[in-house]
Write a protein that holds these residues in place. Structure first.
Motif, PDB file in Angstrom:
ATOM      1  N   PRO A  78      -7.572  -0.703 -21.266  1.00 55.48           N
ATOM      2  CA  PRO A  78      -6.782   0.154 -20.393  1.00 55.48           C
ATOM      3  C   PRO A  78      -5.420  -0.412 -20.043  1.00 55.48           C
ATOM      4  O   PRO A  78      -4.655   0.216 -19.326  1.00 55.48           O
ATOM      5  CB  PRO A  78      -7.663   0.271 -19.138  1.00 55.48           C
ATOM      6  CG  PRO A  78      -8.432  -0.993 -19.119  1.00 55.48           C
ATOM      7  CD  PRO A  78      -8.675  -1.361 -20.559  1.00 55.48           C
ATOM      8  N   TYR A  79      -5.081  -1.610 -20.549  1.00 55.11           N
ATOM      9  CA  TYR A  79      -3.838  -2.258 -20.166  1.00 55.11           C
ATOM     10  C   TYR A  79      -3.020  -2.655 -21.394  1.00 55.11           C
ATOM     11  O   TYR A  79      -2.642  -3.816 -21.544  1.00 55.11           O
ATOM     12  CB  TYR A  79      -4.134  -3.505 -19.319  1.00 55.11           C
ATOM     13  CG  TYR A  79      -5.339  -3.348 -18.436  1.00 55.11           C
ATOM     14  CD1 TYR A  79      -5.313  -2.475 -17.354  1.00 55.11           C
ATOM     15  CD2 TYR A  79      -6.514  -4.048 -18.695  1.00 55.11           C
ATOM     16  CE1 TYR A  79      -6.416  -2.319 -16.543  1.00 55.11           C
ATOM     17  CE2 TYR A  79      -7.625  -3.892 -17.885  1.00 55.11           C
ATOM     18  CZ  TYR A  79      -7.570  -3.021 -16.813  1.00 55.11           C
ATOM     19  OH  TYR A  79      -8.667  -2.867 -16.017  1.00 55.11           O
ATOM     20  N   PRO A  80      -2.750  -1.723 -22.307  1.00 50.19           N
ATOM     21  CA  PRO A  80      -2.073  -2.105 -23.546  1.00 50.19           C
ATOM     22  C   PRO A  80      -0.643  -2.571 -23.320  1.00 50.19           C
ATOM     23  O   PRO A  80       0.138  -1.928 -22.636  1.00 50.19           O
ATOM     24  CB  PRO A  80      -2.104  -0.799 -24.366  1.00 50.19           C
ATOM     25  CG  PRO A  80      -2.161   0.288 -23.342  1.00 50.19           C
ATOM     26  CD  PRO A  80      -2.996  -0.266 -22.218  1.00 50.19           C
ATOM     27  N   GLY A  81      -0.328  -3.750 -23.831  1.00 50.95           N
ATOM     28  CA  GLY A  81       1.051  -4.220 -23.831  1.00 50.95           C
ATOM     29  C   GLY A  81       1.581  -4.712 -22.511  1.00 50.95           C
ATOM     30  O   GLY A  81       2.783  -4.985 -22.397  1.00 50.95           O
ATOM     31  N   VAL A  82       0.733  -4.838 -21.514  1.00 47.76           N
ATOM     32  CA  VAL A  82       1.205  -5.251 -20.189  1.00 47.76           C
ATOM     33  C   VAL A  82       0.427  -6.486 -19.749  1.00 47.76           C
ATOM     34  O   VAL A  82      -0.800  -6.467 -19.728  1.00 47.76           O
ATOM     35  CB  VAL A  82       1.019  -4.122 -19.152  1.00 47.76           C
ATOM     36  CG1 VAL A  82       1.468  -4.586 -17.768  1.00 47.76           C
ATOM     37  CG2 VAL A  82       1.785  -2.878 -19.580  1.00 47.76           C
ATOM     38  N   PRO A  83       1.106  -7.577 -19.380  1.00 46.07           N
ATOM     39  CA  PRO A  83       0.391  -8.764 -18.889  1.00 46.07           C
ATOM     40  C   PRO A  83      -0.371  -8.437 -17.612  1.00 46.07           C
ATOM     41  O   PRO A  83       0.184  -7.822 -16.698  1.00 46.07           O
ATOM     42  CB  PRO A  83       1.518  -9.767 -18.621  1.00 46.07           C
ATOM     43  CG  PRO A  83       2.675  -9.286 -19.436  1.00 46.07           C
ATOM     44  CD  PRO A  83       2.563  -7.788 -19.453  1.00 46.07           C
ATOM     45  N   ILE A  84      -1.634  -8.824 -17.553  1.00 42.29           N
ATOM     46  CA  ILE A  84      -2.430  -8.549 -16.369  1.00 42.29           C
ATOM     47  C   ILE A  84      -2.904  -9.843 -15.731  1.00 42.29           C
ATOM     48  O   ILE A  84      -2.900 -10.901 -16.357  1.00 42.29           O
ATOM     49  CB  ILE A  84      -3.640  -7.648 -16.684  1.00 42.29           C
ATOM     50  CG1 ILE A  84      -4.625  -8.371 -17.619  1.00 42.29           C
ATOM     51  CG2 ILE A  84      -3.192  -6.323 -17.250  1.00 42.29           C
ATOM     52  CD1 ILE A  84      -5.940  -7.624 -17.806  1.00 42.29           C
ATOM     53  N   VAL A  85      -3.324  -9.733 -14.487  1.00 38.86           N
ATOM     54  CA  VAL A  85      -3.835 -10.882 -13.742  1.00 38.86           C
ATOM     55  C   VAL A  85      -5.077 -10.426 -12.987  1.00 38.86           C
ATOM     56  O   VAL A  85      -5.106  -9.332 -12.415  1.00 38.86           O
ATOM     57  CB  VAL A  85      -2.765 -11.446 -12.779  1.00 38.86           C
ATOM     58  CG1 VAL A  85      -2.289 -10.395 -11.799  1.00 38.86           C
ATOM     59  CG2 VAL A  85      -3.288 -12.669 -12.048  1.00 38.86           C
ATOM     60  N   LEU A  86      -6.126 -11.246 -13.019  1.00 39.87           N
ATOM     61  CA  LEU A  86      -7.344 -10.946 -12.274  1.00 39.87           C
ATOM     62  C   LEU A  86      -7.167 -11.399 -10.835  1.00 39.87           C
ATOM     63  O   LEU A  86      -6.672 -12.489 -10.568  1.00 39.87           O
ATOM     64  CB  LEU A  86      -8.538 -11.658 -12.907  1.00 39.87           C
ATOM     65  CG  LEU A  86      -8.849 -11.319 -14.366  1.00 39.87           C
ATOM     66  CD1 LEU A  86     -10.122 -12.031 -14.808  1.00 39.87           C
ATOM     67  CD2 LEU A  86      -8.987  -9.817 -14.574  1.00 39.87           C
ATOM     68  N   LEU A  87      -7.624 -10.548  -9.893  1.00 39.97           N
ATOM     69  CA  LEU A  87      -7.367 -10.797  -8.477  1.00 39.97           C
ATOM     70  C   LEU A  87      -8.606 -11.137  -7.665  1.00 39.97           C
ATOM     71  O   LEU A  87      -8.517 -11.902  -6.701  1.00 39.97           O
ATOM     72  CB  LEU A  87      -6.710  -9.556  -7.848  1.00 39.97           C
ATOM     73  CG  LEU A  87      -5.382  -9.105  -8.450  1.00 39.97           C
ATOM     74  CD1 LEU A  87      -4.930  -7.822  -7.782  1.00 39.97           C
ATOM     75  CD2 LEU A  87      -4.328 -10.196  -8.300  1.00 39.97           C
ATOM     76  N   GLY A  88      -9.747 -10.562  -7.995  1.00 40.93           N
ATOM     77  CA  GLY A  88     -10.943 -10.816  -7.199  1.00 40.93           C
ATOM     78  C   GLY A  88     -12.108  -9.989  -7.680  1.00 40.93           C
ATOM     79  O   GLY A  88     -11.931  -8.930  -8.288  1.00 40.93           O
ATOM     80  N   GLY A  89     -13.323 -10.456  -7.409  1.00 38.49           N
ATOM     81  CA  GLY A  89     -14.516  -9.781  -7.896  1.00 38.49           C
ATOM     82  C   GLY A  89     -14.943  -8.621  -7.016  1.00 38.49           C
ATOM     83  O   GLY A  89     -14.703  -8.605  -5.803  1.00 38.49           O
ATOM     84  N   VAL A  90     -15.583  -7.640  -7.647  1.00 37.44           N
ATOM     85  CA  VAL A  90     -16.075  -6.465  -6.932  1.00 37.44           C
ATOM     86  C   VAL A  90     -17.601  -6.456  -6.852  1.00 37.44           C
ATOM     87  O   VAL A  90     -18.177  -6.240  -5.800  1.00 37.44           O
ATOM     88  CB  VAL A  90     -15.588  -5.161  -7.606  1.00 37.44           C
ATOM     89  CG1 VAL A  90     -16.065  -3.933  -6.830  1.00 37.44           C
ATOM     90  CG2 VAL A  90     -14.075  -5.147  -7.722  1.00 37.44           C
ATOM     91  N   HIS A  91     -18.264  -6.693  -7.969  1.00 34.77           N
ATOM     92  CA  HIS A  91     -19.720  -6.674  -7.961  1.00 34.77           C
ATOM     93  C   HIS A  91     -20.258  -7.337  -9.217  1.00 34.77           C
ATOM     94  O   HIS A  91     -19.546  -7.569 -10.188  1.00 34.77           O
ATOM     95  CB  HIS A  91     -20.260  -5.239  -7.864  1.00 34.77           C
ATOM     96  CG  HIS A  91     -19.885  -4.382  -9.035  1.00 34.77           C
ATOM     97  ND1 HIS A  91     -20.594  -4.399 -10.220  1.00 34.77           N
ATOM     98  CD2 HIS A  91     -18.880  -3.489  -9.225  1.00 34.77           C
ATOM     99  CE1 HIS A  91     -20.046  -3.542 -11.066  1.00 34.77           C
ATOM    100  NE2 HIS A  91     -19.003  -2.987 -10.487  1.00 34.77           N
ATOM    101  N   ALA A  92     -21.544  -7.622  -9.179  1.00 31.88           N
ATOM    102  CA  ALA A  92     -22.265  -8.145 -10.333  1.00 31.88           C
ATOM    103  C   ALA A  92     -23.361  -7.163 -10.706  1.00 31.88           C
ATOM    104  O   ALA A  92     -23.732  -6.292  -9.917  1.00 31.88           O
ATOM    105  CB  ALA A  92     -22.881  -9.505 -10.007  1.00 31.88           C
TER     106      ALA A  92
END
Length: 309
Positions: A78-92
């Motif tokens: 869902p993030y083609p061509g754009v640098p992304i960063v992970l911010l925090g967890g939601v669930h397991a």
């Protein structure tokens, strides 16, 4: 079929939502400035497990966002061509591995055919990580074939494939139709149950330019996770309004431990999965490099302190 996921793909696999730009504690809020932007765009992923980002709509409004948009994910990334960063967890605990009677455990995937919607999709990467964990080379020892999820379910019923990875609502449908059996339930079976399966991600540039908006968006999503656990019927109705079956949505609310987002270590999750894929040769980046270049836990850590109790 072989495919080598990039560092971006590993991050995208674990991510569940993103903030404006690509996607674009009361006490803490009182000390914060308004968000630098009032627009936020969220990826609409075909899975119920990301319910908090749908439930969060009104919470996002209370955080100062007035233009809240959802857009369809173009394929598995869902993030083609754009640098992304992970911010925090939601669930397991959202994914489940289903198989025929030929597959009793992960080790039985050796030499078997596993269907995924696309090479590089979360389905593919999670199966690869699980295989690597038990000493199977996912590139050499598993025959991955690509089919739409609906076709894969039918193929499993006809025993034309041996296994598939399911994310809600797929496990609910498989159980209802009595197709296959559960090999691994990531909500119950170790070590998978000890790690996040979905983590919030954002456009790196958005985080750099809009730190207040980033924290406010993340706060809305983790509060929404709490709501999914505390009010499953109401949460399921909100999710159903987005086009999902209510009964499957309600099952998901009750089966996933949404309220336990404080209990898991997001960085340890990234390290665990990245190590599995690095050891199998599916990615070149080391876990430490992925964590250094693709994560930013400062907002999540602040929210863990602010939203206690």
């Amino acid at each position: 079929m072989q495919w080598a996921p990039s560092r971006r793909r590993v991050l995208a696999t674990l991510s569940s939502a993103t903030a404006a730009g690509l996607i674009g504690g009361a006490r803490g809020m009182a000390q914060e400035a308004p968000p630098e932007t009032t627009t936020i765009r969220l990826v609409k992923i075909p899975g119920i497990c990301v319910a908090p980002q749908y439930v969060a709509e009104e919470l996002l409004r209370t955080e100062g966002f007035t233009d809240i948009q959802y857009f369809e994910s173009p394929g598995s990334n869902p993030y083609p061509g754009v640098p992304i960063v992970l911010l925090g967890g939601v669930h397991a605990g959202c994914f489940e591995l289903f198989g025929t009677e030929r597959v009793k455990a992960i080790r039985d995937l050796r030499g078997k055919t596993v269907a995924v919607p696309e090479l590089g999709a979360a389905h593919h990467v999670f199966v690869a990580a699980m295989a690597a964990y038990v000493g199977i080379d996912p590139k050499r020892d598993i025959n991955f074939v690509t089919h739409p999820v609906s076709d894969s379910i039918q193929l499993l019923a006809e025993r034309k494939i041996d296994a598939l990875m399911g994310f809600p609502p797929d496990p609910q449908e498989l159980r209802e139709k009595k197709i296959g059996h559960v090999i691994v339930n990531s909500g119950l079976d170790r070590p998978w149950s000890q790690y996040f399966c979905c983590i919030v991600a954002s456009n790196q540039e958005f985080v750099r330019r809009h730190p207040v908006a980033t924290k406010r968006a993340l706060r809305a999503i983790v509060k929404a996770a709490n709501f999914c656990a505390a009010e499953p019927e109401r949460a399921a109705r909100l999710v159903a309004d987005k086009g999902y079956r209510y009964d499957y949505s309600l099952q998901t609310m009750k089966e996933i431990a949404y309220a336990r987002w404080r209990d898991y270590d997001a960085e340890d999750t990234v390290r665990f999965y990245a190590l599995r894929l690095h050891e199998s040769g599916m990615i070149k980046s080391t876990p430490s490099k992925i964590i250094a270049q693709g994560t930013d836990w400062r907002f999540f850590n602040e929210l863990k302190r602010e939203l206690k109790g």
